[in-house]
Design an enzyme around this catalytic site. Structure first.
Site: not given
Ligand code: NAP
Ligand code: GCO
Length: 264
Positions: A145, A158
């Site tokens: 992240s 986080y």
């Molecule tokens: P999301 O839309 O919330 O999807 C996360 C997925 O993880 C969901 O399918 C969720 O399932 C699953 N999950 C959560 N807890 C779990 C567990 N204990 N066991 C199995 N599955 C579980 O998140 P996303 O935005 O796609 O993010 C995916 C990854 O990228 C995460 O690690 C997040 O921190 C990272 N990330 C996201 C962003 C962003 O801007 N979106 C940026 C940087 C990093 P449920 O729906 O069933 O809870």
């Molecule tokens: C926040 C966001 C982030 C992003 C992501 C950034 O509240 O600042 O949710 O943490 O999801 O991980 O890279």
């Protein structure tokens, strides 16, 4: 043609990939030839995921598995090996966030975030590494992240977890690089998914959320990322094109980490 980016015949497990970033990455790996497996916490989510992959023409297998539960993870690895084969590519994608000011956050909430975002990648990686060693190598991609590098208000747990995940990545690379295992991270910038939806909600007067405006001003690309932006980097880190890349975090952030931000 010798295609260094081909994943033909490989088994790829993407955790928490019924939708969002994991779903997009799994589809990209499938497009490069991999056999896809994914997990989610409940049967309902898995069924939704299976239907979504099918709709997009991707063959997948889905398993109910909470990645924080070591026994469930071990059982899932055994099932994947039985149904598809040894895991060649693992993407630790499952993650959660709780946006709460630190002094108001309960220790239970803090632990929950660290459990899913940091302890689970340890548990799942630990479960697949022996198979990779026996097979002669493997790829682990940890979804890090901006918060692996930066802090901000309300995301202490986080940021602690994602910073830790960066170091777990480097340590797996250090400890298992000699077994031809490459462990790298992808550090997405701000990506449009359900996780970030609250930060993009329109205001009652129709204007953009202040955080949405802030991200546009902080990103040289002047936009949020899409899940598609992560597909190429994921295929690269899963393929033999990256065989001498190890312990690296590839930030896919439209330039956020390079930029001081647009003057208001
Ligand atoms: P999301 O839309 O919330 O999807 C996360 C997925 O993880 C969901 O399918 C969720 O399932 C699953 N999950 C959560 N807890 C779990 C567990 N204990 N066991 C199995 N599955 C579980 O998140 P996303 O935005 O796609 O993010 C995916 C990854 O990228 C995460 O690690 C997040 O921190 C990272 N990330 C996201 C962003 C962003 O801007 N979106 C940026 C940087 C990093 P449920 O729906 O069933 O809870
Ligand atoms: C926040 C966001 C982030 C992003 C992501 C950034 O509240 O600042 O949710 O943490 O999801 O991980 O890279």
């Amino acid at each position: 043609m010798n295609n260094q980016f081909s994943l033909q015949g490989k088994t790829a497990w993407v955790t928490g990939a019924s939708y969002g970033i994991g779903f997009a990455i799994a589809k990209a790996l499938a497009g490069a030839g991999a056999n896809i497996v994914f997990n989610d916490i409940g049967q309902t989510q898995v069924d939704k995921g299976l239907a979504a992959y099918k709709e997009d023409g991707v063959l997948s297998r889905g398993y109910v598995c909470d990645v924080t539960d070591e026994n469930a993870v071990k059982e899932t690895v055994a099932k994947i090996e039985r149904d598809v084969g040894v895991v060649d590519i693992l993407v630790n994608n499952a993650g959660i966030i709780k946006r709460i000011p630190m002094t108001e956050m309960s220790v239970e909430d803090f632990r929950k975030v660290v459990d899913v975002d940091l302890n689970a990648p340890f548990i799942v990686s630990k479960a697949v590494i022996p198979g990779m060693i026996k097979k002669g190598g493997g790829k682990i991609i940890n979804i890090c992240s901006m918060m692996s590098e930066l802090g901000r208000e309300t995301v202490s747990a986080y940021a602690a977890a994602k910073g830790g995940l960066k170091m777990l990545t480097r340590n797996i690379a250090s400890e298992y690089g000699a077994y031809n295992i490459q462990c790298n991270g992808i550090g997405p910038g701000y990506i449009e998914t359900p996780q970030t939806a609250p930060l993009r909600e329109r205001q009652s007067d129709g204007s953009r959320h202040p955080f949405d405006q802030f991200i546009i001003a902080k990103t040289p690309a002047a936009r949020w990322g899409t899940t598609d932006d992560l597909k190429g980097p994921a295929v690269f880190l899963a393929s033999s094109a990256s065989d001498f890349v190890n312990g690296h975090i590839l930030y896919v952030d439209g330039g956020i980490l390079a930029y001081i931000g647009k003057q208001p």
